[in-house]
Design an enzyme around this catalytic site. Structure first.
Site, PDB file in Angstrom:
ATOM      1  CG  HIS A 109      17.153  12.843  65.557  1.00  0.00           C
ATOM      2  ND1 HIS A 109      17.625  13.828  66.390  1.00  0.00           N
ATOM      3  CD2 HIS A 109      16.728  13.484  64.434  1.00  0.00           C
ATOM      4  CE1 HIS A 109      17.498  15.017  65.808  1.00  0.00           C
ATOM      5  NE2 HIS A 109      16.959  14.829  64.612  1.00  0.00           N
ATOM      6  CG  ASP A 111      17.061  14.643  60.021  1.00  0.00           C
ATOM      7  OD1 ASP A 111      16.836  14.815  61.233  1.00  0.00           O
ATOM      8  OD2 ASP A 111      17.731  15.440  59.331  1.00  0.00           O
ATOM      9  CG  HIS A 265      21.357  15.577  63.643  1.00  0.00           C
ATOM     10  ND1 HIS A 265      20.939  14.691  62.673  1.00  0.00           N
ATOM     11  CD2 HIS A 265      20.320  16.442  63.818  1.00  0.00           C
ATOM     12  CE1 HIS A 265      19.720  14.991  62.271  1.00  0.00           C
ATOM     13  NE2 HIS A 265      19.301  16.047  62.974  1.00  0.00           N
TER      14      HIS A 265
END
Length: 318
Positions: A109, A111, A265
């Site tokens: 994803h 953030d 990440h």
């Protein structure tokens, strides 16, 4: 050094000593203690290095506590709390605690892309690190776009996607524990947000084009759910090619800072029942801009939900 030789040291940013960690993403800064008292020139070099390397790593930043962590973050922009997950009392920190239901971010994803102006920078500090496991992997979404065939680039340039925090939590997880699912349903989705972003956006500093995807994508605009899933998989798999990634093995008091506009990440969930606690300071961003100049837009913004309401939901989920 001859023109044909290469080095993994990057000396392009003032006096910062940066060791390249992987071929396309990641640099370890070895000569800097992070602090709100850093001079403006150093902060400028740090931000420029971040745009270049996408994620920067700092070992042994034991001078940072919660207060100093937030104060340093404020030097990079306006710090913001998570829209739905309550911060530890008296802070704006986002906490991932493996002893609680929401502590394992084990899915690719970027953030908080479920809001239109998603964060530009995240600063993660290792508070309690397990004896083994718990590494984090980052991917370079600009390199992923650059590696697309030209025809696929032109196709992707025109696509938009709806992102939401009310996504299919179990879609990419082999096992979904009841506690984590309750935390997702009762806390993370205590208020539902939706935003529509271009799948290809132009980085506001570097001018690079990058893919904006990840697990918050609910659907690709204008396509059926089946078509949407196939297009998403095609492009998302380009992001997470191993050549586009860097893996960081955490030690106590390490800090990672990443450019949230050009990365995804994944926190590897391989540490069993060991304690793992990390805290994140998040820097406010701005809406993404498509290749034809359109900006991300909000589709759904709920009524404000305060921390007390969310803490009540946590109690009910326990």
């Amino acid at each position: 050094m001859s023109a044909t030789q290469t080095t993994n040291e990057d000396a392009s940013f003032g006096g910062l000593q940066i060791r390249r960690v992987a071929g396309r993403i990641g640099g370890e800064v070895s000569n800097l203690k992070l602090s709100a008292s850093l001079d403006d020139a150093t902060i400028g070099h740090l931000q420029a290095a971040l745009v270049r390397h996408k994620v920067l790593f700092f070992r042994g930043q034991d001078q940072l506590d919660d207060t100093a962590h937030q104060a340093f973050g404020a030097r990079l922009g306006r710090t913001v709390a998570h829209p739905t997950v309550p911060s530890p009392q008296g802070t704006q920190l986002f906490e991932l605690d493996a002893s609680k239901g929401g502590g394992r971010a084990d899915s690719w994803h970027t953030d908080v892309t479920f809001v239109d102006a998603f964060p530009k920078i995240s600063i993660l500090r290792g508070v309690t690190i397990p004896a083994y496991g718990g590494d984090t992997v980052w991917a370079n979404t600009a390199a992923a776009y650059e590696g697309l065939p030209e025809d696929l680039k032109r196709f992707a340039d025109k696509l938009w996607a709806v992102h939401s925090n009310d996504y299919d939590y179990g879609a990419t997880r082999a096992v979904v524990e009841d506690e984590r699912l309750r935390h997702h349903q009762n806390v993370f989705v205590s208020a539902v947000f939706e935003a529509e972003h271009p799948i290809v956006h132009v980085h506001p500093v570097s001018g690079e084009r990058a893919l904006l995807l990840g697990h918050f994508v609910k659907k690709i605009s204008g396509f059926s759910s089946t078509e949407s899933a196939r297009i998403f998989e095609l492009l998302q798999n380009r992001v997470t090619k191993l050549e586009n990634t860097v893996r960081w093995s955490w030690r106590q008091d390490d800090v990672a800072i990443w450019d949230n506009r050009a990365t995804q990440h994944y926190a590897i969930n391989d540490y069993g029942d060991q304690a793992r606690l990390v805290r994140r300071v998040t820097i406010e961003g701005e809406p993404a801009v498509s290749v034809d100049g359109q900006r991300s837009r909000t589709r759904r913004r709920p009524e404000a939900v305060n921390d007390e309401q969310i803490r009540a939901a946590i109690s009910q989920a326990a």
